[in-house]
Scaffold this motif. Structure first.
Motif, PDB file in Angstrom:
ATOM      1  N   GLU A 177       0.829  -1.150   0.089  1.00 18.95           N
ATOM      2  CA  GLU A 177      -0.060   0.042  -0.101  1.00 18.95           C
ATOM      3  C   GLU A 177       0.913   1.218   0.011  1.00 18.95           C
ATOM      4  OE1 GLU A 177      -4.132  -1.267   2.585  1.00 18.95           O
ATOM      5  OE2 GLU A 177      -1.790  -1.495   3.583  1.00 18.95           O
ATOM      6  N   ILE A 178       2.031   1.244   0.913  1.00 20.36           N
ATOM      7  CA  ILE A 178       2.742   2.256   0.561  1.00 20.36           C
ATOM      8  C   ILE A 178       3.275   2.540  -0.536  1.00 20.36           C
ATOM      9  CG2 ILE A 178       4.972   3.375   1.664  1.00 20.36           C
ATOM     10  CD1 ILE A 178       4.550   1.636   4.357  1.00 20.36           C
ATOM     11  N   GLU A 179       3.814   1.637  -1.208  1.00 29.98           N
ATOM     12  CA  GLU A 179       4.442   1.397  -2.538  1.00 29.98           C
ATOM     13  C   GLU A 179       3.475   2.220  -3.477  1.00 29.98           C
ATOM     14  OE1 GLU A 179       5.692  -1.453  -6.174  1.00 29.98           O
ATOM     15  OE2 GLU A 179       5.441  -2.403  -4.207  1.00 29.98           O
ATOM     16  N   GLN A 180       2.324   1.699  -3.285  1.00 27.96           N
ATOM     17  CA  GLN A 180       1.168   2.451  -4.297  1.00 27.96           C
ATOM     18  C   GLN A 180       0.976   3.981  -4.223  1.00 27.96           C
ATOM     19  OE1 GLN A 180      -3.056   1.094  -3.418  1.00 27.96           O
ATOM     20  NE2 GLN A 180      -3.194   0.919  -5.485  1.00 27.96           N
ATOM     21  N   PRO A 220       7.603  11.129  -5.273  1.00 25.86           N
ATOM     22  CA  PRO A 220       8.382  11.940  -4.344  1.00 25.86           C
ATOM     23  C   PRO A 220       9.876  11.995  -4.825  1.00 25.86           C
ATOM     24  CG  PRO A 220       7.747  10.032  -2.864  1.00 25.86           C
ATOM     25  CD  PRO A 220       7.098   9.855  -4.513  1.00 25.86           C
ATOM     26  N   ARG A 221      10.509  12.976  -4.441  1.00 25.79           N
ATOM     27  CA  ARG A 221      12.102  13.055  -4.568  1.00 25.79           C
ATOM     28  C   ARG A 221      12.796  12.475  -3.593  1.00 25.79           C
ATOM     29  NH1 ARG A 221      14.184  17.349  -7.828  1.00 25.79           N
ATOM     30  NH2 ARG A 221      16.332  16.133  -7.041  1.00 25.79           N
ATOM     31  N   ILE A 222      11.943  12.591  -2.132  1.00 31.65           N
ATOM     32  CA  ILE A 222      12.846  12.047  -0.885  1.00 31.65           C
ATOM     33  C   ILE A 222      11.827  11.240  -0.211  1.00 31.65           C
ATOM     34  CG2 ILE A 222      14.047  12.751   0.999  1.00 31.65           C
ATOM     35  CD1 ILE A 222      15.140  15.110  -0.466  1.00 31.65           C
ATOM     36  N   LEU A 223      12.102  10.250   0.456  1.00 30.44           N
ATOM     37  CA  LEU A 223      11.185   9.686   1.608  1.00 30.44           C
ATOM     38  C   LEU A 223      11.802   9.729   2.709  1.00 30.44           C
ATOM     39  CD1 LEU A 223       8.938   7.902   2.675  1.00 30.44           C
ATOM     40  CD2 LEU A 223      10.050   6.083   1.857  1.00 30.44           C
ATOM     41  N   PHE A 224      11.334  10.661   3.686  1.00 29.51           N
ATOM     42  CA  PHE A 224      11.685  10.633   5.022  1.00 29.51           C
ATOM     43  C   PHE A 224      11.223   9.573   5.797  1.00 29.51           C
ATOM     44  CE2 PHE A 224      13.217  15.173   3.591  1.00 29.51           C
ATOM     45  CZ  PHE A 224      14.283  15.135   4.179  1.00 29.51           C
ATOM     46  N   SER A 272      13.042   1.115   2.893  1.00 26.07           N
ATOM     47  CA  SER A 272      14.084   0.485   2.080  1.00 26.07           C
ATOM     48  C   SER A 272      13.484  -0.495   1.134  1.00 26.07           C
ATOM     49  CB  SER A 272      15.063  -0.395   3.054  1.00 26.07           C
ATOM     50  OG  SER A 272      15.742   0.688   3.883  1.00 26.07           O
ATOM     51  N   GLU A 273      12.656  -1.133   1.498  1.00 26.00           N
ATOM     52  CA  GLU A 273      11.968  -2.159   0.444  1.00 26.00           C
ATOM     53  C   GLU A 273      11.248  -1.221  -0.494  1.00 26.00           C
ATOM     54  OE1 GLU A 273       8.811  -6.112   0.679  1.00 26.00           O
ATOM     55  OE2 GLU A 273       9.662  -5.185   2.612  1.00 26.00           O
ATOM     56  N   VAL A 274      10.543  -0.177  -0.087  1.00 30.55           N
ATOM     57  CA  VAL A 274       9.810   0.318  -1.229  1.00 30.55           C
ATOM     58  C   VAL A 274      10.576   1.242  -2.019  1.00 30.55           C
ATOM     59  CG1 VAL A 274       8.282   2.710  -1.358  1.00 30.55           C
ATOM     60  CG2 VAL A 274       7.511   0.837   0.331  1.00 30.55           C
ATOM     61  N   ALA A 275      11.656   1.731  -1.396  1.00 32.51           N
ATOM     62  CA  ALA A 275      12.644   2.398  -2.295  1.00 32.51           C
ATOM     63  C   ALA A 275      13.291   1.613  -3.408  1.00 32.51           C
ATOM     64  CB  ALA A 275      13.773   3.287  -1.400  1.00 32.51           C
ATOM     65  N   GLU A 276      13.567   0.146  -3.052  1.00 32.62           N
ATOM     66  CA  GLU A 276      14.276  -0.788  -3.849  1.00 32.62           C
ATOM     67  C   GLU A 276      13.309  -1.029  -4.932  1.00 32.62           C
ATOM     68  OE1 GLU A 276      16.326  -5.016  -3.601  1.00 32.62           O
ATOM     69  OE2 GLU A 276      15.593  -3.827  -1.698  1.00 32.62           O
ATOM     70  N   ARG A 277      11.933  -1.351  -4.496  1.00 34.66           N
ATOM     71  CA  ARG A 277      10.961  -1.416  -5.561  1.00 34.66           C
ATOM     72  C   ARG A 277      10.627  -0.396  -6.602  1.00 34.66           C
ATOM     73  NH1 ARG A 277       5.867  -4.418  -2.569  1.00 34.66           N
ATOM     74  NH2 ARG A 277       6.979  -6.000  -1.403  1.00 34.66           N
ATOM     75  N   ILE A 278      10.703   0.738  -6.137  1.00 30.68           N
ATOM     76  CA  ILE A 278      10.207   1.828  -7.129  1.00 30.68           C
ATOM     77  C   ILE A 278      11.460   2.348  -7.829  1.00 30.68           C
ATOM     78  CG2 ILE A 278       8.116   2.195  -6.191  1.00 30.68           C
ATOM     79  CD1 ILE A 278       8.983   4.794  -4.958  1.00 30.68           C
ATOM     80  N   GLY A 279      12.476   2.659  -7.147  1.00 29.66           N
ATOM     81  CA  GLY A 279      13.777   3.187  -7.465  1.00 29.66           C
ATOM     82  C   GLY A 279      13.844   4.572  -7.837  1.00 29.66           C
ATOM     83  N   GLY A 280      14.848   5.442  -7.975  1.00 32.35           N
ATOM     84  CA  GLY A 280      14.863   6.702  -8.117  1.00 32.35           C
ATOM     85  C   GLY A 280      14.323   7.721  -7.063  1.00 32.35           C
TER      86      GLY A 280
END
Length: 497
Positions: free
Chosen positions: A90-93, A100-104, A114-122
């Motif tokens: 759901e967070i990934e969606q 977003p440019r950055i995820l705090f 970390s998992e979401v950032a790896e999945r979507i990249g950039g």
């Protein structure tokens, strides 16, 4: 005051060393809030974040939230507070939608981030800790503010009728007007101190309670999570004047009645974010008998719409009050014609007081905003004194503990299971949460599933609060002649049981 960031800037001049925020024994003054948010703003500019760029935040309530919040807003970027109760999918969606440019993130959610950032990249990852408040170039130098007051300040996600999250784009102007009107309607003063236990990714915590208190220079006592015993302790320790809670929290407070009686400092108890049964309101008044109770009604898309103030609370109990000073609310029939007093229709809100639309979703925007009005999907009526009473929801939304849940989202998850032939979810009454999802499921002939298996299936794919609390495995679901599931019949079955 034109931008939300001006709250931090101007209050630093007005109130300087006075306390703005308290969290776990630590405090930030209004002057520090301005300096820290400037420093964060400069850090974002150094990271090439520009006006209009989205910055996501995955965090429980913490001392750093509002310095980060105002730092993002001061440079014209858009904050996207994410619901940390959601599972990674759901967070990934929401992240894919808002780009977003950055995820705090706070340390508790490092794995999910970390998992979401790896999945979507950039997307850049940035950990929220005390070091965040110490960085940045020239934090005393004003930040550039070359954006319009109608620009989007925040995107708050709410469930959609299709079961996918929708990001409501809330502009600076609407949120500032909401803060000012709420302070006026509720009587918030600079001398007040409010205990905020609801999460700040939620409109109730953010713009219903925190904004108006910060707007007038009042103090906020934040907690990471709601704990009944802690609420009583914090009110006593910090001489709090105000508390805001959702109905489920009031129910839990009643189970932990303090022996010391009503704190002498407490003046006002706010409630909202979900329908609160009259019986629960009356019981809560026995908890704090000398405190004025006040009800708030609004939606993510429309900010705060009405308030039932303390001086009219008991005489108009059962209503959600009158419109805020900046707000125009109507009740209309199916053709859009305004209903007379006492006649039920759909509640609509002037678009200027709420969102500009759903991010990346023109279809849903066009369906919700029509002729300058936001159609809420709530059904209600005005009485002769212009107090609004809500009677139902047009769509199958379930409100559980202040969270909006759409049944179709749960049904889609259930029907993705090969053991499930059909599924329907409706809201069932619950003394603690107001409503909870209740699942009706038809299993395949070869299935050996039991309710525990259905629960595990949902828990792996949905936030915990969306997982049905009760289950009915049935042979068939009631349907209309055209094959549609008759949800009113399912609700009747629940009410009769």
């Amino acid at each position: 005051m034109r931008f939300l960031g001006d709250i931090a800037r101007l209050n630093a001049r007005r109130f300087g060393s006075e306390t703005a925020l308290i969290f776990e024994g630590q405090a930030i003054s209004f002057a520090e809030l301005d300096v820290y948010s400037n420093g964060i703003g400069w850090q974002l500019l150094e990271a090439s974040v520009a006006p209009g760029d989205r910055v996501a935040v995955l965090a429980e309530n913490c001392l750093e939230f509002f310095p980060l919040y105002f730092g993002i807003l001061k440079i014209g970027a858009v904050i996207v507070p994410l619901n940390y109760r959601c599972v990674v999918a759901e967070i990934e969606q929401m992240m894919r939608d808002s780009s977003p440019r950055i995820l705090f993130y706070t340390p508790a959610f490092e794995a999910q981030a970390s998992e979401v950032a790896e999945r979507i990249g950039g997307v850049l990852l940035a950990r929220i800790n005390s070091d965040l408040l110490r960085g940045g170039a020239e934090p005393l130098r004003p930040l550039p503010a070359s954006f319009d007051e109608r620009a989007t300040a925040a995107i708050l996600y709410t469930s959609g009728t299709t079961g996918t999250p929708k990001g409501a784009m809330l502009p600076h102007r609407a949120l500032i007007e909401c803060a000012a009107s709420t302070a006026l309607a509720t009587g918030v003063r600079h001398s007040d101190r409010v205990v905020v236990t609801v999460p700040l990714f939620h409109g109730g915590g953010l713009y219903v309670v925190s904004h108006p208190h910060l707007y007038v220079g009042a103090s906020i006592v934040l907690t990471a999570r709601f704990e009944p015993d802690q609420v009583f302790e914090l009110i006593e320790r910090y001489h709090a004047t105000t508390f805001f809670g959702v109905p489920a929290q009031y129910a839990m407070l009643l189970d932990r009645t303090p022996t010391s009686g009503t704190p002498s400092s407490l003046k006002s108890a706010w409630y909202g974010a979900a329908p609160m049964p009259v019986e629960l309101v009356k019981a809560s008044q026995t908890l704090w008998p000398n405190v004025g109770f006040l009800q708030c009604y609004g939606q993510t898309e429309t900010t705060l719409n009405t308030v039932l103030p303390a001086d009219e609370h008991n005489s108009k109990l059962g209503t959600v009050g009158r419109e805020l000073p900046h707000m125009e609310v109507r009740v209309v029939d199916e053709t859009g014609i305004e209903c007379p007093s006492g006649v039920v229709g759909e509640v609509i809100v002037d678009k200027e007081a709420g969102m500009t639309g759903y991010f990346n979703n023109p279809e849903q925007t066009a369906e919700t905003i029509r002729d300058g009005w936001i159609y809420t999907g709530d059904l209600g009526y005005f009485d002769e004194d212009r107090f609004l009473t809500l009677v139902d929801r047009k769509k199958d939304m379930i409100v559980s503990g202040g969270e909006n849940i759409y049944s179709k989202e749960i049904e889609d998850v259930l029907c993705a299971c090969e053991d499930v032939v059909e599924a329907a979810v409706v809201g069932g009454r619950d003394p603690k949460w107001g409503e909870v999802p209740v699942g009706f499921v038809v299993l395949s002939a070869s299935s050996s599933f039991v309710t525990a298996d259905l629960e595990r299936w949902c828990e792996a794919r949905l936030a915990r609060y969306k997982v049905p609390r009760r289950w009915h495995i049935v042979q068939e679901l009631p349907k209309t002649a055209t094959g549609k599931i008759r949800k009113p019949a399912l609700r009747q079955m629940l009410n009769a049981s």
